[in-house]
Design a protein around this motif. Sequence first.
Motif, PDB file in Angstrom:
ATOM      1  N   MET A  16      -7.990  17.536  -5.615  1.00  0.00           N
ATOM      2  CA  MET A  16      -8.639  16.626  -4.654  1.00  0.00           C
ATOM      3  C   MET A  16     -10.155  16.793  -4.686  1.00  0.00           C
ATOM      4  O   MET A  16     -10.901  15.856  -4.928  1.00  0.00           O
ATOM      5  CB  MET A  16      -8.067  16.902  -3.259  1.00  0.00           C
ATOM      6  N   THR A  17     -10.621  18.035  -4.464  1.00  0.00           N
ATOM      7  CA  THR A  17     -12.074  18.256  -4.480  1.00  0.00           C
ATOM      8  C   THR A  17     -12.623  17.965  -5.868  1.00  0.00           C
ATOM      9  O   THR A  17     -13.711  17.410  -6.019  1.00  0.00           O
ATOM     10  CB  THR A  17     -12.430  19.721  -4.104  1.00  0.00           C
ATOM     11  N   ASP A  18     -11.795  18.300  -6.836  1.00  0.00           N
ATOM     12  CA  ASP A  18     -12.170  18.054  -8.213  1.00  0.00           C
ATOM     13  C   ASP A  18     -12.451  16.567  -8.441  1.00  0.00           C
ATOM     14  O   ASP A  18     -13.458  16.181  -9.021  1.00  0.00           O
ATOM     15  CB  ASP A  18     -10.993  18.497  -9.090  1.00  0.00           C
ATOM     16  N   LEU A  27       0.819  -1.208   0.000  1.00  0.00           N
ATOM     17  CA  LEU A  27       0.000   0.000   0.000  1.00  0.00           C
ATOM     18  C   LEU A  27       0.853   1.259   0.000  1.00  0.00           C
ATOM     19  O   LEU A  27       0.333   2.352   0.156  1.00  0.00           O
ATOM     20  CB  LEU A  27      -0.938  -0.008   1.215  1.00  0.00           C
ATOM     21  N   ASN A  28       2.168   1.094  -0.125  1.00  0.00           N
ATOM     22  CA  ASN A  28       3.093   2.243  -0.117  1.00  0.00           C
ATOM     23  C   ASN A  28       2.932   3.083   1.138  1.00  0.00           C
ATOM     24  O   ASN A  28       2.991   4.306   1.089  1.00  0.00           O
ATOM     25  CB  ASN A  28       2.853   3.141  -1.336  1.00  0.00           C
ATOM     26  N   THR A  29       2.696   2.422   2.242  1.00  0.00           N
ATOM     27  CA  THR A  29       2.447   3.197   3.447  1.00  0.00           C
ATOM     28  C   THR A  29       3.252   2.616   4.588  1.00  0.00           C
ATOM     29  O   THR A  29       4.173   1.833   4.370  1.00  0.00           O
ATOM     30  CB  THR A  29       0.928   3.254   3.708  1.00  0.00           C
ATOM     31  N   ALA A  60      -4.847  -2.667  12.019  1.00  0.00           N
ATOM     32  CA  ALA A  60      -4.433  -1.301  12.348  1.00  0.00           C
ATOM     33  C   ALA A  60      -3.829  -0.639  11.115  1.00  0.00           C
ATOM     34  O   ALA A  60      -4.147   0.512  10.784  1.00  0.00           O
ATOM     35  CB  ALA A  60      -3.431  -1.325  13.494  1.00  0.00           C
ATOM     36  N   ASN A  61      -2.983  -1.379  10.421  1.00  0.00           N
ATOM     37  CA  ASN A  61      -2.336  -0.805   9.245  1.00  0.00           C
ATOM     38  C   ASN A  61      -3.332  -0.424   8.153  1.00  0.00           C
ATOM     39  O   ASN A  61      -3.217   0.645   7.556  1.00  0.00           O
ATOM     40  CB  ASN A  61      -1.317  -1.786   8.664  1.00  0.00           C
ATOM     41  N   ILE A  62      -4.283  -1.313   7.882  1.00  0.00           N
ATOM     42  CA  ILE A  62      -5.170  -0.976   6.753  1.00  0.00           C
ATOM     43  C   ILE A  62      -6.138   0.145   7.115  1.00  0.00           C
ATOM     44  O   ILE A  62      -6.507   0.932   6.261  1.00  0.00           O
ATOM     45  CB  ILE A  62      -5.919  -2.193   6.166  1.00  0.00           C
ATOM     46  N   ILE A  63      -6.506   0.254   8.381  1.00  0.00           N
ATOM     47  CA  ILE A  63      -7.370   1.382   8.763  1.00  0.00           C
ATOM     48  C   ILE A  63      -6.619   2.692   8.543  1.00  0.00           C
ATOM     49  O   ILE A  63      -7.121   3.638   7.927  1.00  0.00           O
ATOM     50  CB  ILE A  63      -7.792   1.267  10.242  1.00  0.00           C
ATOM     51  N   GLN A  64      -5.381   2.702   9.022  1.00  0.00           N
ATOM     52  CA  GLN A  64      -4.583   3.908   8.876  1.00  0.00           C
ATOM     53  C   GLN A  64      -4.316   4.200   7.397  1.00  0.00           C
ATOM     54  O   GLN A  64      -4.379   5.347   6.958  1.00  0.00           O
ATOM     55  CB  GLN A  64      -3.257   3.755   9.642  1.00  0.00           C
ATOM     56  N   ALA A  65      -4.050   3.156   6.640  1.00  0.00           N
ATOM     57  CA  ALA A  65      -3.742   3.351   5.222  1.00  0.00           C
ATOM     58  C   ALA A  65      -4.924   3.991   4.509  1.00  0.00           C
ATOM     59  O   ALA A  65      -4.749   4.874   3.674  1.00  0.00           O
ATOM     60  CB  ALA A  65      -3.396   2.015   4.570  1.00  0.00           C
ATOM     61  N   LYS A  66      -6.114   3.575   4.874  1.00  0.00           N
ATOM     62  CA  LYS A  66      -7.280   4.158   4.215  1.00  0.00           C
ATOM     63  C   LYS A  66      -7.422   5.627   4.602  1.00  0.00           C
ATOM     64  O   LYS A  66      -7.681   6.475   3.757  1.00  0.00           O
ATOM     65  CB  LYS A  66      -8.533   3.383   4.609  1.00  0.00           C
ATOM     66  N   ASP A 111      -5.058   7.582   5.401  1.00  0.00           N
ATOM     67  CA  ASP A 111      -4.011   8.336   4.714  1.00  0.00           C
ATOM     68  C   ASP A 111      -4.226   8.395   3.209  1.00  0.00           C
ATOM     69  O   ASP A 111      -3.411   8.969   2.497  1.00  0.00           O
ATOM     70  CB  ASP A 111      -2.634   7.688   4.965  1.00  0.00           C
ATOM     71  N   GLY A 112      -5.264   7.747   2.749  1.00  0.00           N
ATOM     72  CA  GLY A 112      -5.520   7.758   1.315  1.00  0.00           C
ATOM     73  C   GLY A 112      -4.622   6.821   0.530  1.00  0.00           C
ATOM     74  O   GLY A 112      -4.463   6.962  -0.679  1.00  0.00           O
TER      75      GLY A 112
END
Lengths: 504, 174, 57
Positions: C1-3, A93-95, A162-168, A170-171
Amino acid sequence: MAAEDYRICSFTGLKIHKPTEDLIKWNTVTAILFLALGGLMGFLIALTRWPSVHYLSLQNYYRYLTLHGIDALLLWIIFFEIGLVYFTSAVLLNTRTVIPWAGWTGYALMLVGAVFVNFVVFAGKADVMFTSYVPLQADAVYYLGIIIFAVGALTCYGHFFANIIQAKRDGAYKHSLPLGSFGLAAACIIAVLTLAHGAVIMIPVFFWSMGLIHYIDPGTYRLIFWGLGHPSQQINVCAMVSVWYMISAFTVGGKPVNEKLSRTAFVLYIFFINVASEHHLLVDPIFSNWHKIINTSYMMHLAVFASMVHAFAVPASVEVALRNQGYTRGLFEWLKKAPWSNPAFSAMALSMVLFGFLGGITGVIFGTEQYNIIRHNTFAIPGHFHGTVVGGTTLAFMGFTYLLIPYIFRRELVMQGMAKWQPYVYGIGVAILSISMMSAGSFGVPRRHYDITFSGAPFSFTFDPAIDMFMSMVGIGGILAAIGGVMFILVAMGSIMYGKRLAS
Amino acid sequence: MAIKEPERIWWKPYTRDEKIWVAVSLLWMFTSFVFMPVYHFAGSQNPPYETYRVSPEEFDKLVEAMIEKYKVGEENGMPVVHPDPDEPVFIRASMWQWYPVVELEKGKTYKIHLSSMDIQHGFSILPINMNFMVLPNYDYVLTLTPTTEGEYYIVCNEFCGMGHHMMVGKLYVK
Amino acid sequence: MTDEKHRESEEEPIPAWQLFYDNIFLLFFFGIAIPTLVYTVWGLMEIVQIPQLPIAP
Ligand code: HEM
Ligand SMILES: [Cu+2]
Ligand SMILES: [Cu+2]
């Protein structure tokens, strides 16, 4: 999070967080060391079951068999899976790994538990097999070690969530996990189920071994123990299938042909595969026919269906990728042109074949009530799971190690000529081992048995002479598998310690 | 790719190949799915059984009472019994023997009670290779009708300590 | 982002099944509940119902 904690992998373009990398390294190396120890034990017991060699003494045979189950099945596989937890929930996830200290605490607990258990078994205070069926009793340290290990493992599997919640947050991903991570999510869900069962039974048993509780019901123990013991094999299946998809992606650029199909198969695993625990209890007195039938037939076959789906989807992903690379002549050019000398790829391919044909099919057959009665506790059972967890999972993990060495350890593989052959030697050895165990088992040869000539017994049964050949093949397959195992350890540890450093 | 997030919507219809494979798998699954329960009732592969709780002391008394009543001889220091077909038969597992030796009559139906005095054992009838678990504190009552005359051996196939490999019993069908 | 957000809301909605599969914690719930009920709880209920051997001395 400081940017300098990350590096970009030059092979995969993945963004790798330093603490994640360290956690993966330590867990993987520990796993490999336990595989070495477990494999050595496997080699010695295989020599003991070879009638004309009959190598170990009575006591050591059972002692090393107990250790073989623990070191190979429990420790190698779970330490490696914890490495995969970080790989799929952070690297892919690059995180980052959100709570590295929890990762280290989990690791330390697992290691302490593992050392306790090994120590107490070596000391001769726990000749109970890894199933430790009550009221056969081991020293309290044994159960304590298992509990500490399990708490550590739960911490680490839990870290995935924990990791996947945070990853989401963080986008790092928007809607859906990558398929590789989704498979590990399935594994981690099953891990929670498993370890909960483990806690329910192992904690009372620990008190019992200290004399604080007087009675543990053997029927209840078997029910709950297999609620731990069987689903933990399904963790392995999920992790292994994930690894197949990931190896296909990393080595040939394979892409799941249909995400819906592959994910459905994982969802079926999550929901239905675990009740198959029942197939350990098919010839027990305790449960009614309906409990047996519903759990093994109705529910389990939904999971079998899932495995059929993966058996289609993974090769299809390889085929599509190779055809896109231009290997389109005839039906099978892609298969000929596949990178058979890349050990990661060949390990994956062999793992699928061994898992499917040796482990999977026999598992479905032996898991029926009608067949189970003529296979339960015979040598055919270890024959079956040396197809699944040794030919399948272990080989897949070996293949993945060949990818982790450049991606995570940043080393070049040493002894590449040997590495190229390793999956084949090991795979063929395991195949011989597994097939000959199953053949001997079909004549009723018991598993976990020191002497099938029954010397010292009041009556002596003589098996069909055909089993001599099969039992000797167990030894030969064992030697070949052990050679393949040693090749793996040499290449993997050699590369990790002495491989040429790769620039990042 | 399995290592990247998929496109936004991946819930798409199956292609033709996929449909065929899914159909074949479902068919296979469905066959085995019904086969086991159907065969459970239609085939007589698995003997009917009942389960009760019994303490080792109680079970031991039942075994001794049967031996007293039906003993017909001895073999290798072990009593041999020949119970009446409508009487229950008791076989006792302990570290490391199956006790006593039992003679059954061909074609008659018996209720065979199995229980353990100490730890778990595995009741494996050879050479026909039928296997059952024997647990302490539980009585496993199998309804069996022997169909072939001969000598059978009972080998323990659940690890039960250092004498495990010496735990062999005997059974006759006459 | 909003876009980007804006654009997404105009695209076709995500199918319900996909949302379900993406909801790891819902899967988690079923993954624990199904085997616990069908295998473990049912099994324990059967164990406590096993009767005493009627012919015991
Ligand atoms: C060099 C490779 C290996 C060899 C030669 C080998 C050999 C054997 C043999 C001969 C047995 C049967 C013992 C008996 O019942 O008498 C056995 C049992 C077993 N093996 Fe392996 N094995 C190998 C690798 C592995 C690996 C990698 C795993 C796990 C991932 C594994 C897991 C097990 C387990 C769980 C048992 C059952 C132990 C028990 O009955 O308590 N083996 N192995
Ligand atoms: Cu025994
Ligand atoms: Cu035994």
